[in-house]
Structures are given as structure tokens and as C-alpha cells.
Design an enzyme around this catalytic site. Structure first.
Site, PDB file in Angstrom:
ATOM      1  N   LEU A  14       0.122  -4.189 -10.340  1.00 23.79           N
ATOM      2  CA  LEU A  14       0.602  -2.822 -10.038  1.00 23.79           C
ATOM      3  C   LEU A  14       1.829  -2.865  -9.120  1.00 23.79           C
ATOM      4  O   LEU A  14       2.742  -2.048  -9.245  1.00 23.79           O
ATOM      5  CB  LEU A  14      -0.518  -1.999  -9.412  1.00 23.79           C
ATOM      6  CG  LEU A  14      -1.760  -1.820 -10.287  1.00 23.79           C
ATOM      7  CD1 LEU A  14      -2.835  -1.030  -9.559  1.00 23.79           C
ATOM      8  CD2 LEU A  14      -1.415  -1.155 -11.613  1.00 23.79           C
ATOM      9  N   ASP A  16     -14.559  -1.871   2.723  1.00 16.81           N
ATOM     10  CA  ASP A  16     -14.551  -2.767   3.892  1.00 16.81           C
ATOM     11  C   ASP A  16     -15.712  -2.508   4.832  1.00 16.81           C
ATOM     12  O   ASP A  16     -15.899  -3.252   5.799  1.00 16.81           O
ATOM     13  CB  ASP A  16     -13.233  -2.628   4.660  1.00 16.81           C
ATOM     14  CG  ASP A  16     -12.081  -3.192   3.869  1.00 16.81           C
ATOM     15  OD1 ASP A  16     -10.920  -2.942   4.246  1.00 16.81           O
ATOM     16  OD2 ASP A  16     -12.328  -3.877   2.854  1.00 16.81           O
ATOM     17  N   VAL A  21     -14.988  -1.346  -5.972  1.00 12.21           N
ATOM     18  CA  VAL A  21     -13.587  -1.714  -5.734  1.00 12.21           C
ATOM     19  C   VAL A  21     -13.306  -3.185  -6.020  1.00 12.21           C
ATOM     20  O   VAL A  21     -12.346  -3.530  -6.698  1.00 12.21           O
ATOM     21  CB  VAL A  21     -13.164  -1.358  -4.289  1.00 12.21           C
ATOM     22  CG1 VAL A  21     -11.723  -1.770  -4.021  1.00 12.21           C
ATOM     23  CG2 VAL A  21     -13.340   0.140  -4.054  1.00 12.21           C
ATOM     24  N   LYS A  50      -5.997  -3.718  11.818  1.00 18.24           N
ATOM     25  CA  LYS A  50      -5.420  -4.870  11.108  1.00 18.24           C
ATOM     26  C   LYS A  50      -4.717  -4.387   9.839  1.00 18.24           C
ATOM     27  O   LYS A  50      -3.578  -4.772   9.566  1.00 18.24           O
ATOM     28  CB  LYS A  50      -6.512  -5.850  10.712  1.00 18.24           C
ATOM     29  CG  LYS A  50      -6.063  -6.897   9.685  1.00 18.24           C
ATOM     30  CD  LYS A  50      -7.154  -7.855   9.268  1.00 18.24           C
ATOM     31  CE  LYS A  50      -7.983  -7.351   8.141  1.00 18.24           C
ATOM     32  NZ  LYS A  50      -7.427  -7.582   6.799  1.00 18.24           N
ATOM     33  N   ASN A  51      -5.357  -3.524   9.090  1.00 22.50           N
ATOM     34  CA  ASN A  51      -4.801  -3.127   7.787  1.00 22.50           C
ATOM     35  C   ASN A  51      -3.688  -2.101   7.896  1.00 22.50           C
ATOM     36  O   ASN A  51      -3.096  -1.721   6.888  1.00 22.50           O
ATOM     37  CB  ASN A  51      -5.925  -2.637   6.872  1.00 22.50           C
ATOM     38  CG  ASN A  51      -6.832  -3.792   6.472  1.00 22.50           C
ATOM     39  OD1 ASN A  51      -6.510  -4.948   6.728  1.00 22.50           O
ATOM     40  ND2 ASN A  51      -7.962  -3.478   5.874  1.00 22.50           N
ATOM     41  N   ARG A  85      -9.780 -13.217  11.667  1.00 21.93           N
ATOM     42  CA  ARG A  85      -8.658 -12.542  10.998  1.00 21.93           C
ATOM     43  C   ARG A  85      -8.680 -11.052  11.308  1.00 21.93           C
ATOM     44  O   ARG A  85      -7.639 -10.402  11.327  1.00 21.93           O
ATOM     45  CB  ARG A  85      -8.765 -12.739   9.484  1.00 21.93           C
ATOM     46  CG  ARG A  85      -8.636 -14.186   9.067  1.00 21.93           C
ATOM     47  CD  ARG A  85      -8.562 -14.321   7.582  1.00 21.93           C
ATOM     48  NE  ARG A  85      -7.479 -13.476   7.053  1.00 21.93           N
ATOM     49  CZ  ARG A  85      -7.183 -13.419   5.763  1.00 21.93           C
ATOM     50  NH1 ARG A  85      -7.891 -14.126   4.887  1.00 21.93           N
ATOM     51  NH2 ARG A  85      -6.203 -12.661   5.343  1.00 21.93           N
ATOM     52  N   ARG A 122      -7.896 -10.339  -7.088  1.00 27.90           N
ATOM     53  CA  ARG A 122      -6.817  -9.725  -6.291  1.00 27.90           C
ATOM     54  C   ARG A 122      -5.464  -9.782  -7.029  1.00 27.90           C
ATOM     55  O   ARG A 122      -4.493 -10.345  -6.537  1.00 27.90           O
ATOM     56  CB  ARG A 122      -6.704 -10.391  -4.920  1.00 27.90           C
ATOM     57  CG  ARG A 122      -7.990 -10.556  -4.160  1.00 27.90           C
ATOM     58  CD  ARG A 122      -8.670  -9.294  -3.713  1.00 27.90           C
ATOM     59  NE  ARG A 122      -7.954  -8.499  -2.747  1.00 27.90           N
ATOM     60  CZ  ARG A 122      -8.046  -8.654  -1.428  1.00 27.90           C
ATOM     61  NH1 ARG A 122      -8.786  -9.616  -0.946  1.00 27.90           N
ATOM     62  NH2 ARG A 122      -7.379  -7.866  -0.595  1.00 27.90           N
ATOM     63  N   PRO A 123      -5.353  -9.278  -8.260  1.00 29.43           N
ATOM     64  CA  PRO A 123      -4.069  -9.303  -8.975  1.00 29.43           C
ATOM     65  C   PRO A 123      -3.022  -8.426  -8.279  1.00 29.43           C
ATOM     66  O   PRO A 123      -3.367  -7.604  -7.408  1.00 29.43           O
ATOM     67  CB  PRO A 123      -4.432  -8.733 -10.346  1.00 29.43           C
ATOM     68  CG  PRO A 123      -5.614  -7.879 -10.104  1.00 29.43           C
ATOM     69  CD  PRO A 123      -6.387  -8.547  -9.000  1.00 29.43           C
ATOM     70  N   CYS A 154      -9.203 -14.442  -3.713  1.00 26.10           N
ATOM     71  CA  CYS A 154     -10.051 -14.826  -2.575  1.00 26.10           C
ATOM     72  C   CYS A 154     -11.496 -14.675  -3.033  1.00 26.10           C
ATOM     73  O   CYS A 154     -11.773 -14.340  -4.181  1.00 26.10           O
ATOM     74  CB  CYS A 154      -9.738 -13.958  -1.368  1.00 26.10           C
ATOM     75  SG  CYS A 154     -10.263 -12.280  -1.573  1.00 26.10           S
TER      76      CYS A 154
HETATM   77  C1  EPZ Z   1      -6.322  -3.626   1.169  1.00 20.63           C
HETATM   78  O1  EPZ Z   1      -6.271  -4.713   0.279  1.00 20.63           O
HETATM   79  C2  EPZ Z   1      -7.025  -4.141   2.414  1.00 20.63           C
HETATM   80  N1  EPZ Z   1      -6.257  -5.235   2.992  1.00 20.63           N
HETATM   81  C3  EPZ Z   1      -8.428  -4.627   2.046  1.00 20.63           C
HETATM   82  O2  EPZ Z   1      -9.072  -5.002   3.275  1.00 20.63           O
HETATM   83  C4  EPZ Z   1      -9.206  -3.457   1.435  1.00 20.63           C
HETATM   84  O3  EPZ Z   1     -10.482  -3.910   1.032  1.00 20.63           O
HETATM   85  C5  EPZ Z   1      -8.430  -2.920   0.222  1.00 20.63           C
HETATM   86  O4  EPZ Z   1      -7.099  -2.543   0.623  1.00 20.63           O
HETATM   87  C6  EPZ Z   1      -9.107  -1.707  -0.391  1.00 20.63           C
HETATM   88  O5  EPZ Z   1      -9.232  -0.715   0.574  1.00 20.63           O
HETATM   89  C7  EPZ Z   1      -5.169  -4.934   3.733  1.00 20.63           C
HETATM   90  O6  EPZ Z   1      -4.807  -3.787   3.899  1.00 20.63           O
HETATM   91  C8  EPZ Z   1      -4.434  -6.099   4.332  1.00 20.63           C
HETATM   92  P1  EPZ Z   1      -6.027  -2.905  -3.285  1.00 20.63           P
HETATM   93  P2  EPZ Z   1      -5.391  -4.603  -1.087  1.00 20.63           P
HETATM   94  O7  EPZ Z   1      -4.697  -3.302  -3.792  1.00 20.63           O
HETATM   95  O8  EPZ Z   1      -4.168  -3.818  -0.823  1.00 20.63           O
HETATM   96  C9  EPZ Z   1      -7.113  -4.002  -7.718  1.00 20.63           C
HETATM   97  C10 EPZ Z   1     -10.356  -6.332   4.718  1.00 20.63           C
HETATM   98  O9  EPZ Z   1     -11.522  -6.754   4.708  1.00 20.63           O
HETATM   99  N2  EPZ Z   1      -5.668  -4.215  -7.889  1.00 20.63           N
HETATM  100  O10 EPZ Z   1      -6.285  -1.480  -2.950  1.00 20.63           O
HETATM  101  O11 EPZ Z   1      -5.237  -5.959  -1.661  1.00 20.63           O
HETATM  102  C11 EPZ Z   1      -7.744  -5.130  -6.911  1.00 20.63           C
HETATM  103  O12 EPZ Z   1      -8.082  -6.199  -7.762  1.00 20.63           O
HETATM  104  C12 EPZ Z   1      -9.528  -6.362   3.443  1.00 20.63           C
HETATM  105  O13 EPZ Z   1      -9.769  -5.872   5.725  1.00 20.63           O
HETATM  106  C13 EPZ Z   1      -5.169  -4.453  -9.169  1.00 20.63           C
HETATM  107  O14 EPZ Z   1      -5.903  -4.490 -10.132  1.00 20.63           O
HETATM  108  O15 EPZ Z   1      -6.385  -3.763  -1.993  1.00 20.63           O
HETATM  109  C14 EPZ Z   1      -8.966  -4.475  -6.326  1.00 20.63           C
HETATM  110  O16 EPZ Z   1     -10.011  -4.504  -7.288  1.00 20.63           O
HETATM  111  C15 EPZ Z   1     -10.303  -6.895   2.244  1.00 20.63           C
HETATM  112  N3  EPZ Z   1      -3.833  -4.667  -9.306  1.00 20.63           N
HETATM  113  C16 EPZ Z   1      -8.538  -3.020  -6.122  1.00 20.63           C
HETATM  114  O17 EPZ Z   1      -7.359  -2.845  -6.914  1.00 20.63           O
HETATM  115  C17 EPZ Z   1      -2.969  -4.633  -8.242  1.00 20.63           C
HETATM  116  O18 EPZ Z   1      -1.753  -4.810  -8.447  1.00 20.63           O
HETATM  117  C18 EPZ Z   1      -8.219  -2.677  -4.682  1.00 20.63           C
HETATM  118  O19 EPZ Z   1      -7.131  -3.465  -4.299  1.00 20.63           O
HETATM  119  C19 EPZ Z   1      -3.498  -4.387  -6.956  1.00 20.63           C
HETATM  120  C20 EPZ Z   1      -4.843  -4.175  -6.809  1.00 20.63           C
END
Ligand code: EPZ
Length: 423
Positions: free
Chosen positions: A129, A309, A331, A23-24, A401, A125-126, A120
Site C-alpha cells: 500500500l 496492540d 489486523v 513510540k508509534n 523497544r 507486514r507487506p 516479523c
Molecule cells: C503500526 O504498524 C504500528 N507500528 C503497530 O504497532 C500497530 O500494530 C499497527 O500500526 C496497527 O495499528 C508503528 O506505528 C511503528 P499497518 P504498521 O500498516 O504501520 C497490512 C506495536 O506493537 N498492510 O496498519 O506496520 C499489514 O499486513 C506495533 O507497537 C498491508 O497489507 O501497521 C497488517 O495486516 C506492532 N499492506 C495491517 O495492514 C501494507 O502496505 C496493519 O498494518 C501495509 C499494511
């Protein structure tokens, strides 16, 4: 609304299980299909998941042809000609991962409007970046009425240091950089296998990306991209979920075609506990006797650390292992809600900010429980398999999902599980 009913007690999973495409991986890969201005892109090994339908609709909303052949697990996309540059709110609001269409639309059209994704249950989820990186490449970003608008005649290559190795931000910026003027270097980039899979497709489309899978990505911009064909990488989180399911049920299960490299931290922890992990027939066999397993301490980290995850599912395994296990979630800020539900099943656990102590070994009792997110749903179903009595898990929209035929696969392995429509 459906619910899953699990009769637990002495479930012992045996047999073999096939894993779907990730999925990811497929969600950013579908976003990448926006980039080619000529030719078609064919994605194979596409999992049949609700998030895939949602992303297909986001891309279709840009006046792009998207054809999903479920029988063949293939999606064919033709983004040639002019495309629109406003991602439809009705779909983007359903799935926050849609934000990764921002970079591709901006790179392709010089203008993009995408609705601001919500938070969520697992965290705020900001996307700071994502936006900071696009601004560094010369985009003008404004936020009005819940929408983000990004404008740039042509993005310019630059050096970006990411405060955190965000998966989504790395994907957005990598895709945007493929058509930028000059070289973009992204430091402290995410290293997940799904990043590598995306870079593979983009390079097949004519992009010039080096360093995928390491913390430094170098993307040399090109004038345009063309269609390509690509097989979606296997879902390491679905594979890991079945590894944990086998371990916690005294099972003996072969996870077909599982990729050891993609699950090293999980496999290391399973081995540390005393689970038997065998490479076999191109897959991984998991065998365990829970009475002999030892408690462990786990800390979730960006890849190649232990995946967040897999955190919820792994706490269900900790629940059946006698002794004090510790789970540290670094995380996301709110990803222990499944433990609140497992308390209803008799789990003894203390949660203090990012750390959960799990006092394992007490027999869980079946109960009606609510799932709050995708991985929590899977964890509660796994817990139901080892609990005495009946566990019902509601709100399966989360589960659908990210897992295809989850309960059917568990039933085939020997679980007493069914899915019924809730009156
Ligand atoms: C991806 O989400 C995955 N989703 C998530 O899987 C997974 O948990 C996550 O990566 C971490 O591995 C998809 O790929 C669709 P991040 P993503 O940006 O990209 C902070 C599942 O269950 N952050 O790496 O949204 C954020 O708040 C889902 O399959 C900022 O601060 O994750 C979090 O604490 C859940 N600013 C951390 O980074 C930003 O601009 C990780 O977020 C972006 C992120």
C-alpha cells in the site's frame, strides 16, 4: 541478555503511574524531521526507547544532525542543506517502521533508496500500500537486492483509495504529499491518534493537511517546509497496558494524564467487564475486584476499534476472569503466540485461525516463558504477576523497544518484580 523475574500470587497494584510519549507517534515524527530544508525541529516528550535510538540513527545516516538529550526527553534535528537519500541498511533492517522515511526522502530529494523491511513474528507486514500510493503520485519504484528505489522529479497530487487503513502507509503517503505538486486526497486513511499527531507537526512545519483523524485526508502540496517544535502525544498503548495491569490485580491505580478519547474501545470493554473506570485529576483511575468481573468478546480493528496492540495484554486479563472470553485478532495474521506461552502457565485456551477462546478463572502457575514480540512480552509479565510462583520472561530486547522502565513502574505500584542479567 537480561530476563525479568516476577513473583506472582496475590499482587495488588496500587498508586499512580506516569506514561511516556508514544513510540508509534515519535517514530513517524522523527521521519517527518527529514522534510524541512531550513530550520531545526525540536521534539519534546520523546520516550527513551531502543526504537527511538534506531530511528535517530536512520535519520543521522542521511547526513542530518540529530541530537537526543535524554535528560530532557528532547530530540533536536537540523535537516537543512543537502541530505543523502539512501537509508542505511544496518539500521533499517533492525526496525521495519523505518520504511516511513521513504516518503519524506523521496519528497525532499526526488530519489530515495530504503531497504525492504522484513516481516516479523506477528505477520508478513507487506508494504504494497505504501508503494502503490507513491506510484499513484508519479514515483517510479524498483526493487533490487532487497532495496526499494523510488524516483520522481516532483510527486503529483492525486486521489488514492487505500485497500486497508494502514497506519504506516497513511503516514508515508501523507508526508510525501506535503511537497507534491497539487492536492492529494487519501481515502480510507488510518485514523489513529498517532496520525493526528503527525499531521499536527507537519502543519506546524508549513504543510497544509486537513481531515487528520478521519478516513479522508486532503493534503495540498507546498514548495518547502521549515523546522518546528512539537510535544509527542502520550502513549495510549502504554497507558492501556497499565489499565489492564491494574484491573487484573484487584488494583487501584491512577494512570496520570491518560487521554480517554484515545482509549475509548478499551475503556468500554473494561467497563463492560465490571471494572471501575474513573476520570480523575486529568487522568484515569482503574479499580477492580476480579472475582466480580464478567467475561467478554473482543475483536481488534483499525482505530477507532479495539487496538491490536492491546490484544495480548487484554488476553492476560481474560485469563483471570472466570468464564469463557473470546478474542478475535483481525489486523495481524499471527499474533496469539503469547497464548502458547500462557498455556505453559496453565491457561486453558483454544486458538482457531483469528479467534482465541480463553477459559478464564483458573489460577495460573509461574513458569519460564519466552516473549516473541513487544506486546507479548508485556502480556507475559502481567500474567506472571497473577500466577502462583515464579515467572521468568526472556528476550527483553522486544520489551525495550516499546516500554520505558516497565518493571520499575510495576514495582513502584507493588509488583514483586526484578530484572537480572542472564548468565
Ligand atoms: C503500526 O504498524 C504500528 N507500528 C503497530 O504497532 C500497530 O500494530 C499497527 O500500526 C496497527 O495499528 C508503528 O506505528 C511503528 P499497518 P504498521 O500498516 O504501520 C497490512 C506495536 O506493537 N498492510 O496498519 O506496520 C499489514 O499486513 C506495533 O507497537 C498491508 O497489507 O501497521 C497488517 O495486516 C506492532 N499492506 C495491517 O495492514 C501494507 O502496505 C496493519 O498494518 C501495509 C499494511
Amino acid at each position: 541478555m537480561d530476563k525479568i523475574i516476577v513473583e506472582g500470587g496475590n499482587t495488588r497494584l496500587q498508586g499512580e503511574v506516569v506514561i511516556e510519549g508514544a513510540k508509534n507517534a515519535v517514530l513517524p515524527l522523527l521521519a517527518a524531521t527529514i522534510l524541512p530544508k531550513e530550520g531545526q525541529t525540536r521534539l519534546r516528550n520523546v520516550p527513551i526507547l531502543s526504537d527511538v535510538y534506531t530511528m535517530n540513527n536512520v535519520v543521522r545516516g542521511l547526513d542530518i544532525d540529530v541530537d537526543f538529550d535524554e535528560a530532557k526527553n528532547e530530540v533536536l534535528v537540523d535537516a537543512s542543506g543537502n541530505i543523502l537519500d539512501v537509508a542505511p541498511y544496518e539500521y533499517v533492517s533492525q526496525m521495519r517502521a523505518s520504511i516511513v522515511v521513504l516518503g519524506p526522502i523521496l519528497a525532499r530529494n526526488g530519489h530515495a533508496q530504503v531497504s525492504m523491511p522484513g516481516g516479523c513474528t506477528i505477520g508478513s507486514r507487506p508494504i504494497d500500500l505504501h508503494l502503490k500510493g507513491l506510484e499513484a503520485m508519479g514515483a517510479t519504484i524498483t526493487q533490487t537486492g532487497g532495496d526499494i528505489t523510488a524516483v520522481a522529479d516532483r510527486l503529483k497530487g492525486t486521489k488514492i483509495y487505500m485497500d486497508f487503513p494502514s497506519v504506516g502507509a497513511t503516514q508515508n503517503l501523507m508526508m510525501a504529499a506535503t511537497l507534491a505538486d497539487g492536492v492529494t486526497v487519501i481515502e480510507n486513511a488510518a485514523r489513529e491518534p498517532e496520525i493526528v499527531d503527525l499531521a499536527l507537526l507537519l502543519n506546524k512545519m508549513g504543510a497544509d493537511i486537513k481531515g487528520a483523524g478521519t478516513e479522508t485526508l486532503t493534503i495540498t502540496g507546498v514548495e518547502s517546509l521549515h523546522g518546528a517544535e512539537h510535544d509527542v502525544v502520550q502513549d495510549r498503548i502504554e497507558a492501556g497496558t497499565f489499565m489492564v495491569a491494574a484491573a487484573m490485580t484487584n488494583g487501584d491505580v491512577l494512570i496520570k494524564d491518560a487521554i480517554w478519547e484515545h482509549n475509548r474501545p478499551l475503556l468500554a470493554k473494561l467497563i463492560e467487564m465490571g471494572v471501575e473506570v474513573i476520570e480523575e485529576d486529568g487522568g484515569i483511575r482503574i479499580k477492580a475486584n476480579t472475582a466480580s468481573l464478567k467475561p467478554v468478546t473482543v475483536k481488534t480493528l483499525p482505530y477507532p476499534g479495539f487496538p491490536t496492540d492491546m490484544q495480548a495484554q487484554f488476553t492476560a486479563l481474560m485469563a483471570v476472569v472466570k468464564g469463557e472470553s473470546t478474542m478475535v485478532e483481525t489486523v495481524f495474521e499471527n499474533r496469539f503466540q503469547h497464548l502458547e506461552e500462557m498455556r505453559r502457565m496453565g491457561l486453558h485456551t483454544e486458538i482457531l485461525r483469528d479467534t482465541a477462546m480463553v477459559h478464564g478463572g483458573q489460577k495460573l502457575q509461574g513458569a519460564p516463558v519466552m516473549s516473541t514480540d513487544l506486546r507479548a512480552s508485556a502480556a507475559l509479565i502481567l500474567a506472571g504477576m497473577v500466577a502462583e510462583g515464579t515467572t521468568t520472561v526472556g528476550k527483553l530486547t522486544h520489551l525495550d523497544r516499546g516500554y520505558y522502565q516497565f518493571h520499575e513502574k510495576l514495582a513502584k505500584l507493588g509488583a514483586n518484580i526484578k530484572r537480572v542479567s542472564e548468565a
